[in-house]
Design an enzyme around this catalytic site. Sequence first.
Site, PDB file in Angstrom:
ATOM      1  CD  GLU A 190      12.639 -12.269  -2.116  1.00 18.34           C
ATOM      2  OE1 GLU A 190      11.067 -11.988  -2.599  1.00 18.34           O
ATOM      3  OE2 GLU A 190      12.816 -13.365  -1.807  1.00 18.34           O
ATOM      4  CB  CYS A 217       8.496  -4.429  -3.519  1.00 17.42           C
ATOM      5  SG  CYS A 217       9.175  -5.105  -1.919  1.00 17.42           S
TER       6      CYS A 217
END
Length: 459
Positions: free
Chosen positions: A212, A246
């Site tokens: 990720e 993010c």
Amino acid sequence: MTENEIQSILKRQREYFAAGNTLSADARLAALKKLKASLQAHEADLAEALRTDLGKSAYESYMCETGLTMSEASWMIRHLRRLMKERTVPTPLSQFAARSFRSPSPYGNVLIMSPWNYPVLLTLDPLIDAIAAGNTAIVKPSAYAPATSAMLQRIIEECFPPEHVCVITGGRAENQALLRQKFDMIFFTGSKAVGKEVLRCAAEHLTPAVLELGGKSPCIVEKSAKIGLAAKRIVFGKYLNCGQTCVAPDYILCDASIRDELIAAIQKEITAQFGAEPLANPAYGKIINEKHYRRLMGLIDPDKVVCGGTGDEAAQRIAPTVMKDVTWEDAVMGEEIFGPILPVLTYTDLNTALVEIEAHPHPLALYLFSEDKAVQRKVLDRCHFGGGCLNDTIIHLATSEMPFGGVGESGMGGYHGKTGFEAFSHMRSIVDKKTWLDMPVRYQPYDKQKDKMLRFFLH
């Protein structure tokens, strides 16, 4: 922790797994319930740790970290028995008589490496999925969030014996020592640069990995958008956690005809949400450390600042900043920002803008504000990205019903809910062939009659 100590923990975890201690539904559910109860008991402790590391308010800590983590645990507890069931699938006529089914099997011993920006959520969410799938786990939180890492270690040690789940703290040396070991699966959340190193190390042992990562997530504002609402939701998503998210909108790409109206609305929303003096707002977070503070301040071009642009180095806080007249040649567009700086770029032709987005690495998220259904369909068809929202930001990750993950350079694999359970499981394909009938067509010697039967079955 030394490499020998890490190897000793791994050995004990493999033995614990091999003994079947993690396999039953009852054992998995008991572990999940114990972890959820501990999270509830330590909610205030976690909030204080997050305030120390990232300046988060108790409200934001619950909304974006502890509360979401408990929601994932609750989802898993409700659905685990169903997820563990074998799933019967159709059997080809050529394999008559048989039953075909898919059976989830835990990988075994997994490594979970988590980042500093959401240290509770991004550590415990994948851990919940790993436990639900029946694995043992070594958890390596980020050294950049020491107070939260210490609290996570305390919680996990309360809930699990180290042969089931073990936290290993430390920095680069411990990361490297862990990556030299053979795991059955690695789950990593963090930067693209470190993700490449994780994948290189995983390849040495042919270990499957979920990555990720991040990237420059665009926020497209098309001329039909409701400008006031768009500004409100963009400001929320961009400056949450002081921009250290993010999936935060990295930059705005808007129709040139609405740029000034949009910027004015964003400035108004910054004041409405954070006050006239955001740096004095106790609920506004801080940059994780001095290194990142200086990096971010270096990305601000004073000549292009519309609002903000100021910082408090001692407190490691940067005011919500908006920049206009930005191009792809500016320093702020050369890397993922990961901070409270919002560049505004414009386009005059949407098709050209989409080509520009696609010319760059696929982002973790994409956001589009538009009331035009044809525009929405065009953007979804033309752009590649991990996930996103139409007329909002960030909220797509706050559900266990949809997978979260990147694509291309923003990551591989996904998790949350069913997808998370499957990410930490190997789905075995099994044929249960019956013994009361044995079709002769596959056995030698072959002849014309068998050839005719074969073609009938496989047509």
